[in-house]
Motif scaffolding. Structure first.
Motif, short mmCIF file in Angstrom:
data_model
loop_
_atom_site.label_atom_id
_atom_site.label_comp_id
_atom_site.label_asym_id
_atom_site.label_seq_id
_atom_site.Cartn_x
_atom_site.Cartn_y
_atom_site.Cartn_z
N GLU A 74 47.38 54.18 41.29
CA GLU A 74 46.10 54.22 40.53
C GLU A 74 45.00 55.63 41.79
O GLU A 74 44.50 55.73 41.07
CB GLU A 74 45.04 53.00 41.73
N GLN A 113 44.79 42.00 51.39
CA GLN A 113 45.96 41.45 50.92
C GLN A 113 46.94 42.04 50.86
O GLN A 113 47.89 41.15 50.06
CB GLN A 113 45.03 40.68 49.82
N ILE A 114 46.85 43.70 50.96
CA ILE A 114 48.64 43.65 50.33
C ILE A 114 49.07 44.80 51.71
O ILE A 114 47.31 45.67 52.73
CB ILE A 114 48.32 44.83 48.92
N ASN A 149 46.14 43.91 35.41
CA ASN A 149 44.66 43.91 35.88
C ASN A 149 43.72 45.36 35.51
O ASN A 149 44.69 46.07 35.67
CB ASN A 149 44.78 43.73 37.95
N PHE A 188 47.90 32.48 48.98
CA PHE A 188 48.32 31.17 49.00
C PHE A 188 49.78 30.47 49.26
O PHE A 188 50.68 31.40 48.30
CB PHE A 188 47.70 29.64 48.43
N ALA A 201 37.32 45.10 43.95
CA ALA A 201 38.18 46.55 44.22
C ALA A 201 37.86 48.16 43.56
O ALA A 201 37.29 48.21 43.95
CB ALA A 201 39.63 45.79 43.36
N PHE A 229 40.23 47.52 35.09
CA PHE A 229 38.84 48.07 35.98
C PHE A 229 37.55 48.86 34.69
O PHE A 229 38.73 49.65 34.26
CB PHE A 229 38.31 48.37 36.50
N GLY A 233 37.40 33.51 49.65
CA GLY A 233 38.55 32.15 49.48
C GLY A 233 38.96 31.60 48.77
O GLY A 233 39.56 31.01 47.84
N ARG A 244 35.49 44.04 35.72
CA ARG A 244 36.80 43.63 36.02
C ARG A 244 37.87 42.94 35.31
O ARG A 244 37.01 41.65 35.31
CB ARG A 244 37.08 43.61 37.49
N PRO A 273 45.87 34.76 43.77
CA PRO A 273 45.27 35.41 42.80
C PRO A 273 45.70 37.33 42.28
O PRO A 273 46.23 37.41 43.31
CB PRO A 273 43.63 35.32 42.67
N GLU A 307 41.26 40.11 34.90
CA GLU A 307 42.48 40.10 33.80
C GLU A 307 43.84 39.62 32.94
O GLU A 307 42.91 38.91 32.36
CB GLU A 307 43.58 38.90 35.56
N ASP A 348 43.07 47.51 50.86
CA ASP A 348 42.81 45.61 50.62
C ASP A 348 43.35 45.49 51.74
O ASP A 348 45.10 45.01 51.95
CB ASP A 348 43.83 45.96 49.36
N ASP A 388 39.21 32.43 45.27
CA ASP A 388 40.70 32.61 45.38
C ASP A 388 41.34 30.94 44.90
O ASP A 388 42.34 31.08 44.40
CB ASP A 388 41.00 33.27 45.69
#
Lengths: 314, 189
Positions: free
Chosen positions: A68, A42-43, A236, B38, A210, A238, A180, A224, B32, A226, A40, A183
């Motif tokens: 996971e 973003q992680i 979160n 952000f 994901a 799935f 983006g 998915r 999110p 949340e 990912d 989000d």
């Protein structure tokens, strides 16, 4: 530290364990260290080194951002329903709601649909927070609430215009792709709109699947969900993707996004992909931030207030 | 050009926004569940004083403002500029009225002030927390009234007007808190 905190945490954790004990979901422990990391983009995973087992030199090991992949390997071996309570790690995530090390509750239910799992999440959470029933709306419906109709036919320009119309900060100069903008609108417009609500957002865009499967009824969305309570993401989940080839494609896609963004390359989890090829039973699973639920239950504003030692104290 | 990443954002960090220096007054990472994070940031303009809100993609870098603070001693004004001297290098700098702002009304000379410099130019002046000034004009108070409530306006030698207790007479030297603009005490010379 508030002296009653340890007692409250212990009671909280014991209640989670007994909830699953009563449902015959067995507790498991999987490793914190793995030779693979999340792809990912973003992680950011913590990485450490160990003296190698052979002459190849030090071995890189990654602290897991969630249990996971290991838990799915257990499911593929026929574990049946399982849960885990343990630390998860995400480098650089520090805010009133984030601590780089936090406790994750993660559980899997073979044979459950996403809806059945949401029922169970609601039952668990109701033990800790006084809730009306939790509303369920799809992400597309949530966008309608802020005036964006038919999310899946929108363009980047239309999403940006919607942000400008709402006078959201930096909407004019933001340079984002379609996901983006989704989000951006989610965190700056939609979630604040539901800041005093108990809500499940369901059916995320397929591009944000994901590890969820794409809905058999609608290829534009993933199964998915949340859970958002008072504007804070709690869980979160799935209906899990079981197709190894598709999972490999998604990992590869994320690795190319990482490389395009100039992020460090990480090894994808081949042993997990082998387990999927071997056969993951149809199942649904969810990850829940235990400290976030504690914050709501104890009426605290900062994650550090429910931890004996937050990142600023270690 | 020095840049700074959102991961280094913290309150007090000085950055450039649209060509002007700003200081970060609030920084919150919003994320999110999955996907783009952000940084939602509130900033205060070091020159304009106005507050604005911006959002940055986490991981993005922006230009850092070359802003620092240094102590200077106030010397004099020629009506146009206000001159300050560095106590060690004796270097002299001139600040305009906009940079002086509220500080002007508290300074008569010799005070050590905190000067905020952007690219070497003074953009704001912070006077000492406390200044000692003489009252040049105030109504006579009621004799025997020692209560601290109420009070009356008093004009100081620098032109500033503060509220003082009724018993404080003209020509008295008083201590004032420049942060609140409030009378603190009389000063015996």
């Amino acid at each position: 530290m508030d002296s009653s905190l340890l007692q409250e945490r212990a009671t909280f954790i014991r209640a989670i364990r007994s909830f699953f004990f009563e449902q015959d979901v067995i507790e498991v422990e999987t490793p914190v260290l793995s030779s693979a990391a999340t792809t990912d983009p973003q992680i950011d995973s913590f990485v450490t080194t160990s003296r190698g087992r052979d002459a190849e030199g030090p071995e890189r090991l990654y602290l897991q951002c969630s249990p996971e992949l290991f838990m799915k390997r257990l499911l593929a071996e026929g574990s049946g329903p399982i849960f885990q309570l343990g630390p998860s790690f995400r480098a650089g995530e520090i805010s009133p709601l984030h601590n780089p090390e936090f406790m994750m509750l993660e559980w899997y239910r073979p044979g459950y649909t996403m809806e059945q799992l949401m029922d169970e999440v609601e039952a668990l959470v109701s033990n800790f927070v006084d809730l009306p029933s939790i509303e369920r709306i799809t992400v597309a419906e949530a966008f309608e609430v802020v005036g964006v109709a038919d999310l899946y036919s929108t363009t980047i320009e239309q999403l940006q215009s919607a942000a400008l119309a709402m006078a959201l900060p930096s909407a004019e100069e933001m340079d984002l792709d379609w996901d983006g903008w989704v989000d951006y609108l989610m965190v700056l417009a939609i979630i604040p709109r539901f800041s005093h609500a108990a809500i499940f957002f369901t059916h995320y865009p397929a591009s944000q699947a994901a590890l969820a499967r794409i809905s058999p009824d609608n290829p534009k969305v993933a199964e998915r969900f949340e859970l958002i309570l008072n504007g804070m993401e709690i869980a979160n989940g799935f209906c899990e993707l079981t197709d190894g080839a598709e999972q490999r494609n998604r990992f590869q896609q994320e690795l190319s996004e990482r490389s395009a963004a100039g992020l460090e390359a990480v090894p994808m989890d081949e042993k997990f992909l082998q387990a999927l090829d071997h056969g993951l039973p149809d199942c649904s699973g969810v990850a829940l931030g235990v400290e976030r639920l504690m914050m709501l239950s104890m009426g605290k504003e900062q994650i550090s207030e429910v931890m004996p030692f937050s990142i600023n104290q270690v | 050009m020095a840049t700074v990443s959102t991961s280094e954002f913290r309150n007090g960090l000085k950055v450039m926004i649209d060509g002007d220096p700003f200081t970060i007054v609030d920084n919150e990472m919003v994320k999110p569940g999955k996907g783009q994070a952000f940084n939602r940031v509130k900033l205060r303009g070091l020159i304009s004083g106005r507050t604005l809100e911006r959002t940055f993609k986490s991981g993005e870098s922006i230009e850092r403002a070359d802003v620092h603070e240094e102590e200077y001693q106030y010397s004099y004004s020629d009506g146009d500029l206000f001159y300050f001297m560095h106590p060690e290098s004796f270097e002299q700098i001139g600040a305009d009225k906009a940079a002086m702002g509220e500080a002007e009304q508290w300074l008569k000379g010799q005070e050590i002030c905190l000067v905020t410099l952007w690219n070497g130019n003074p953009i704001s002046i912070t006077p000492p927390n406390f200044v000692v000034l003489q009252i040049t004009e105030t109504d006579p108070g009621l004799r025997g009234d020692t209560s601290s409530g109420g009070g009356k306006p008093a004009t100081l030698e620098t032109g500033a007007v503060v509220r003082v207790p009724l018993f404080v007479p003209e020509n008295e030297v008083i201590k004032v808190d420049t942060r609140t603009g409030e009378y603190v005490s009389r000063v015996k010379e």
